[in-house]
Design a protein around this motif. Structure first.
Motif, PDB file in Angstrom:
ATOM      1  N   ASP A   1       0.838  -1.205   0.000  1.00  0.00           N
ATOM      2  CA  ASP A   1       0.000   0.000   0.000  1.00  0.00           C
ATOM      3  C   ASP A   1       0.873   1.254   0.000  1.00  0.00           C
ATOM      4  O   ASP A   1       0.581   2.229  -0.702  1.00  0.00           O
ATOM      5  N   ALA A   2       1.921   1.215   0.804  1.00  0.00           N
ATOM      6  CA  ALA A   2       2.823   2.365   0.926  1.00  0.00           C
ATOM      7  C   ALA A   2       3.519   2.649  -0.403  1.00  0.00           C
ATOM      8  O   ALA A   2       3.701   3.814  -0.785  1.00  0.00           O
ATOM      9  N   VAL A   3       3.922   1.585  -1.114  1.00  0.00           N
ATOM     10  CA  VAL A   3       4.587   1.746  -2.418  1.00  0.00           C
ATOM     11  C   VAL A   3       3.652   2.451  -3.397  1.00  0.00           C
ATOM     12  O   VAL A   3       4.041   3.420  -4.066  1.00  0.00           O
ATOM     13  N   ILE A   4       2.415   1.967  -3.480  1.00  0.00           N
ATOM     14  CA  ILE A   4       1.436   2.547  -4.406  1.00  0.00           C
ATOM     15  C   ILE A   4       1.095   3.981  -4.011  1.00  0.00           C
ATOM     16  O   ILE A   4       1.038   4.888  -4.858  1.00  0.00           O
ATOM     17  N   ARG A   5       0.860   4.209  -2.706  1.00  0.00           N
ATOM     18  CA  ARG A   5       0.502   5.552  -2.241  1.00  0.00           C
ATOM     19  C   ARG A   5       1.613   6.556  -2.542  1.00  0.00           C
ATOM     20  O   ARG A   5       1.349   7.667  -3.011  1.00  0.00           O
ATOM     21  N   GLU A   6       2.851   6.177  -2.262  1.00  0.00           N
ATOM     22  CA  GLU A   6       3.977   7.075  -2.484  1.00  0.00           C
ATOM     23  C   GLU A   6       4.171   7.345  -3.975  1.00  0.00           C
ATOM     24  O   GLU A   6       4.445   8.482  -4.379  1.00  0.00           O
ATOM     25  N   TYR A   7       4.004   6.313  -4.795  1.00  0.00           N
ATOM     26  CA  TYR A   7       4.140   6.469  -6.243  1.00  0.00           C
ATOM     27  C   TYR A   7       3.102   7.449  -6.786  1.00  0.00           C
ATOM     28  O   TYR A   7       3.439   8.400  -7.506  1.00  0.00           O
TER      29      TYR A   7
ATOM     30  N   LEU B   1       9.357   2.786 -12.793  1.00  0.00           N
ATOM     31  CA  LEU B   1      10.140   1.554 -12.806  1.00  0.00           C
ATOM     32  C   LEU B   1      10.515   1.113 -11.396  1.00  0.00           C
ATOM     33  O   LEU B   1      10.568  -0.082 -11.098  1.00  0.00           O
ATOM     34  N   THR B   2      10.760   2.082 -10.520  1.00  0.00           N
ATOM     35  CA  THR B   2      11.063   1.746  -9.124  1.00  0.00           C
ATOM     36  C   THR B   2       9.867   1.086  -8.460  1.00  0.00           C
ATOM     37  O   THR B   2      10.003   0.083  -7.743  1.00  0.00           O
ATOM     38  N   ALA B   3       8.678   1.634  -8.705  1.00  0.00           N
ATOM     39  CA  ALA B   3       7.454   1.051  -8.133  1.00  0.00           C
ATOM     40  C   ALA B   3       7.227  -0.368  -8.649  1.00  0.00           C
ATOM     41  O   ALA B   3       6.913  -1.278  -7.883  1.00  0.00           O
ATOM     42  N   LEU B   4       7.410  -0.574  -9.955  1.00  0.00           N
ATOM     43  CA  LEU B   4       7.225  -1.907 -10.533  1.00  0.00           C
ATOM     44  C   LEU B   4       8.252  -2.896  -9.994  1.00  0.00           C
ATOM     45  O   LEU B   4       7.939  -4.063  -9.762  1.00  0.00           O
ATOM     46  N   THR B   5       9.467  -2.416  -9.767  1.00  0.00           N
ATOM     47  CA  THR B   5      10.520  -3.279  -9.203  1.00  0.00           C
ATOM     48  C   THR B   5      10.183  -3.679  -7.779  1.00  0.00           C
ATOM     49  O   THR B   5      10.348  -4.839  -7.380  1.00  0.00           O
ATOM     50  N   GLN B   6       9.698  -2.722  -6.990  1.00  0.00           N
ATOM     51  CA  GLN B   6       9.340  -3.011  -5.593  1.00  0.00           C
ATOM     52  C   GLN B   6       8.152  -3.959  -5.489  1.00  0.00           C
ATOM     53  O   GLN B   6       7.995  -4.655  -4.479  1.00  0.00           O
ATOM     54  N   LEU B   7       7.322  -4.000  -6.534  1.00  0.00           N
ATOM     55  CA  LEU B   7       6.149  -4.870  -6.528  1.00  0.00           C
ATOM     56  C   LEU B   7       6.411  -6.191  -7.239  1.00  0.00           C
ATOM     57  O   LEU B   7       5.494  -6.983  -7.460  1.00  0.00           O
ATOM     58  N   LYS B   8       7.670  -6.430  -7.592  1.00  0.00           N
ATOM     59  CA  LYS B   8       8.035  -7.669  -8.276  1.00  0.00           C
ATOM     60  C   LYS B   8       7.709  -8.871  -7.402  1.00  0.00           C
ATOM     61  O   LYS B   8       8.001  -8.892  -6.212  1.00  0.00           O
ATOM     62  N   GLY B   9       7.079  -9.871  -7.997  1.00  0.00           N
ATOM     63  CA  GLY B   9       6.757 -11.078  -7.264  1.00  0.00           C
ATOM     64  C   GLY B   9       5.455 -11.002  -6.489  1.00  0.00           C
ATOM     65  O   GLY B   9       4.997 -12.007  -5.939  1.00  0.00           O
TER      66      GLY B   9
ATOM     67  N   PRO C   1      -0.557  -9.787  -9.271  1.00  0.00           N
ATOM     68  CA  PRO C   1      -0.615  -8.928 -10.451  1.00  0.00           C
ATOM     69  C   PRO C   1      -1.453  -7.668 -10.273  1.00  0.00           C
ATOM     70  O   PRO C   1      -1.232  -6.663 -10.947  1.00  0.00           O
ATOM     71  N   GLU C   2      -2.428  -7.717  -9.343  1.00  0.00           N
ATOM     72  CA  GLU C   2      -3.291  -6.553  -9.137  1.00  0.00           C
ATOM     73  C   GLU C   2      -2.487  -5.322  -8.712  1.00  0.00           C
ATOM     74  O   GLU C   2      -2.828  -4.194  -9.074  1.00  0.00           O
ATOM     75  N   TRP C   3      -1.425  -5.540  -7.933  1.00  0.00           N
ATOM     76  CA  TRP C   3      -0.621  -4.412  -7.465  1.00  0.00           C
ATOM     77  C   TRP C   3       0.112  -3.755  -8.628  1.00  0.00           C
ATOM     78  O   TRP C   3       0.162  -2.527  -8.731  1.00  0.00           O
ATOM     79  N   ARG C   4       0.708  -4.559  -9.520  1.00  0.00           N
ATOM     80  CA  ARG C   4       1.402  -4.001 -10.680  1.00  0.00           C
ATOM     81  C   ARG C   4       0.400  -3.331 -11.630  1.00  0.00           C
ATOM     82  O   ARG C   4       0.710  -2.320 -12.249  1.00  0.00           O
TER      83      ARG C   4
ATOM     84  N   GLN D   1      14.069   8.809 -31.592  1.00  0.00           N
ATOM     85  CA  GLN D   1      15.361   9.288 -31.091  1.00  0.00           C
ATOM     86  C   GLN D   1      15.739   8.664 -29.745  1.00  0.00           C
ATOM     87  O   GLN D   1      16.916   8.471 -29.438  1.00  0.00           O
ATOM     88  N   LYS D   2      14.738   8.333 -28.929  1.00  0.00           N
ATOM     89  CA  LYS D   2      14.998   7.830 -27.586  1.00  0.00           C
ATOM     90  C   LYS D   2      14.354   6.452 -27.393  1.00  0.00           C
ATOM     91  O   LYS D   2      13.230   6.222 -27.829  1.00  0.00           O
ATOM     92  N   PRO D   3      15.055   5.529 -26.727  1.00  0.00           N
ATOM     93  CA  PRO D   3      14.466   4.204 -26.474  1.00  0.00           C
ATOM     94  C   PRO D   3      13.357   4.282 -25.438  1.00  0.00           C
ATOM     95  O   PRO D   3      13.285   5.238 -24.660  1.00  0.00           O
ATOM     96  N   GLY D   4      12.513   3.290 -25.434  1.00  0.00           N
ATOM     97  CA  GLY D   4      11.461   3.235 -24.426  1.00  0.00           C
ATOM     98  C   GLY D   4      12.005   2.727 -23.104  1.00  0.00           C
ATOM     99  O   GLY D   4      13.212   2.547 -22.929  1.00  0.00           O
ATOM    100  N   ALA D   5      11.115   2.487 -22.168  1.00  0.00           N
ATOM    101  CA  ALA D   5      11.510   2.065 -20.822  1.00  0.00           C
ATOM    102  C   ALA D   5      12.257   0.735 -20.848  1.00  0.00           C
ATOM    103  O   ALA D   5      11.972  -0.149 -21.656  1.00  0.00           O
ATOM    104  N   TYR D   6      13.204   0.601 -19.937  1.00  0.00           N
ATOM    105  CA  TYR D   6      13.995  -0.624 -19.821  1.00  0.00           C
ATOM    106  C   TYR D   6      13.272  -1.575 -18.871  1.00  0.00           C
ATOM    107  O   TYR D   6      13.331  -1.435 -17.653  1.00  0.00           O
ATOM    108  N   LEU D   7      12.556  -2.529 -19.461  1.00  0.00           N
ATOM    109  CA  LEU D   7      11.774  -3.495 -18.690  1.00  0.00           C
ATOM    110  C   LEU D   7      12.294  -4.907 -18.927  1.00  0.00           C
ATOM    111  O   LEU D   7      11.546  -5.881 -18.877  1.00  0.00           O
ATOM    112  N   PHE D   8      13.575  -5.010 -19.161  1.00  0.00           N
ATOM    113  CA  PHE D   8      14.224  -6.293 -19.446  1.00  0.00           C
ATOM    114  C   PHE D   8      13.963  -7.288 -18.308  1.00  0.00           C
ATOM    115  O   PHE D   8      14.279  -7.021 -17.147  1.00  0.00           O
ATOM    116  N   GLY D   9      13.364  -8.433 -18.651  1.00  0.00           N
ATOM    117  CA  GLY D   9      13.150  -9.490 -17.672  1.00  0.00           C
ATOM    118  C   GLY D   9      12.128  -9.183 -16.590  1.00  0.00           C
ATOM    119  O   GLY D   9      12.030  -9.927 -15.605  1.00  0.00           O
TER     120      GLY D   9
END
Length: 226
Positions: free
Chosen positions: A38-44, A77-85, A88-91, A111-119
């Motif tokens: 909850d804290a991760v989502i709220r802060e994000y 990306l930080t929020a998605l990383t913290q919610l890894k594992g 799925p509802e949280w992500r 000109q610019k690549p998209g987000a780095y979501l490797f793996g």
């Protein structure tokens, strides 16, 4: 028998106390984990809403390559990383926020690549109608993810796991799907023009009305055999 009965009573009480203590401990751990998520989502959302309230920053953040865009992308990306594992509802909440606020900060440009979501672990996540154009999703786990009407044009989906994913009406133009597992995925009405699907697994996939103009289908696997 009397001695056995006398010994069994305190043993039963002790085992009962241990069992209840374990249940209580597990319950407390679950509550703590839920509070942390909850804290991760709220802060994000708090940080991102702060950016949305400033018209100038919003305009800048929507421009790939800008400083504000980089900050917003890093927060996401930080929020998605913290919610890894986690479930799925949280992500999915992260992607829902991006969709509802029309914040395409995971997309790139010519000109610019998209987000780095490797793996990244995005199993069963609801990513529908999100903009992931030019994103790096190499080896990402997207099993049963909802990518309906999502923009994945130019995305790197090499070796990505897209089994049973919903890619209906998705934009996959020029996407790199080399060795991707698309078995039983719904690709109906998807735009796969100029996409590279070489060595991809399309066994059981639904390609009804899919647009495959100039798509590379060399060595594609179509059957259900192992």
């Amino acid at each position: 028998m009397e001695l056995s009965l006398k010994l069994s009573v305190p043993l039963t009480i002790a085992l009962g106390g241990w069992f209840l203590g374990t249940l209580n401990s597990n319950r407390q751990n679950e509550i703590a984990q839920t509070n942390q998520k909850d804290a991760v989502i709220r802060e994000y959302i708090k940080e991102m809403k702060g950016m949305l309230l400033d018209t100038k920053i919003v305009r800048e953040a929507k421009r790939p390559g800008s400083e504000a865009n980089g900050v917003a992308r890093a927060l996401t990306l930080t929020a998605l990383t913290q919610l890894k594992g986690e479930e799925p509802e949280w992500r999915s909440l992260v992607f829902q926020f991006l969709r509802d606020s029309d914040f395409p900060i995971l997309a790139g440009s010519d000109q610019k690549p998209g987000a780095y979501l490797f793996g990244y672990d995005l199993r069963e996540a609801n990513i529908r109608q999100n903009n992931l154009g030019n994103a790096n999703l190499w080896d990402a786990d997207l099993r049963m993810a909802n990518l309906w009407d999502a923009n994945l044009s130019g995305a790197l989906l090499i070796s990505a796991d897209l089994r049973q994913a919903n890619l209906r009406k998705s934009d996959l133009r020029k996407a790199m799907l080399i060795r991707a597992d698309l078995s039983r995925a719904d690709l109906s009405r998807a735009d796969l023009s100029v996409a590279n699907l070489s060595e991809a697994n399309l066994s059981g996939a639904n390609l009804t009305s899919a647009y495959l103009y100039m798509a590379n289908l060399s060595d594609v696997r179509w059957d259900e055999k192992t």
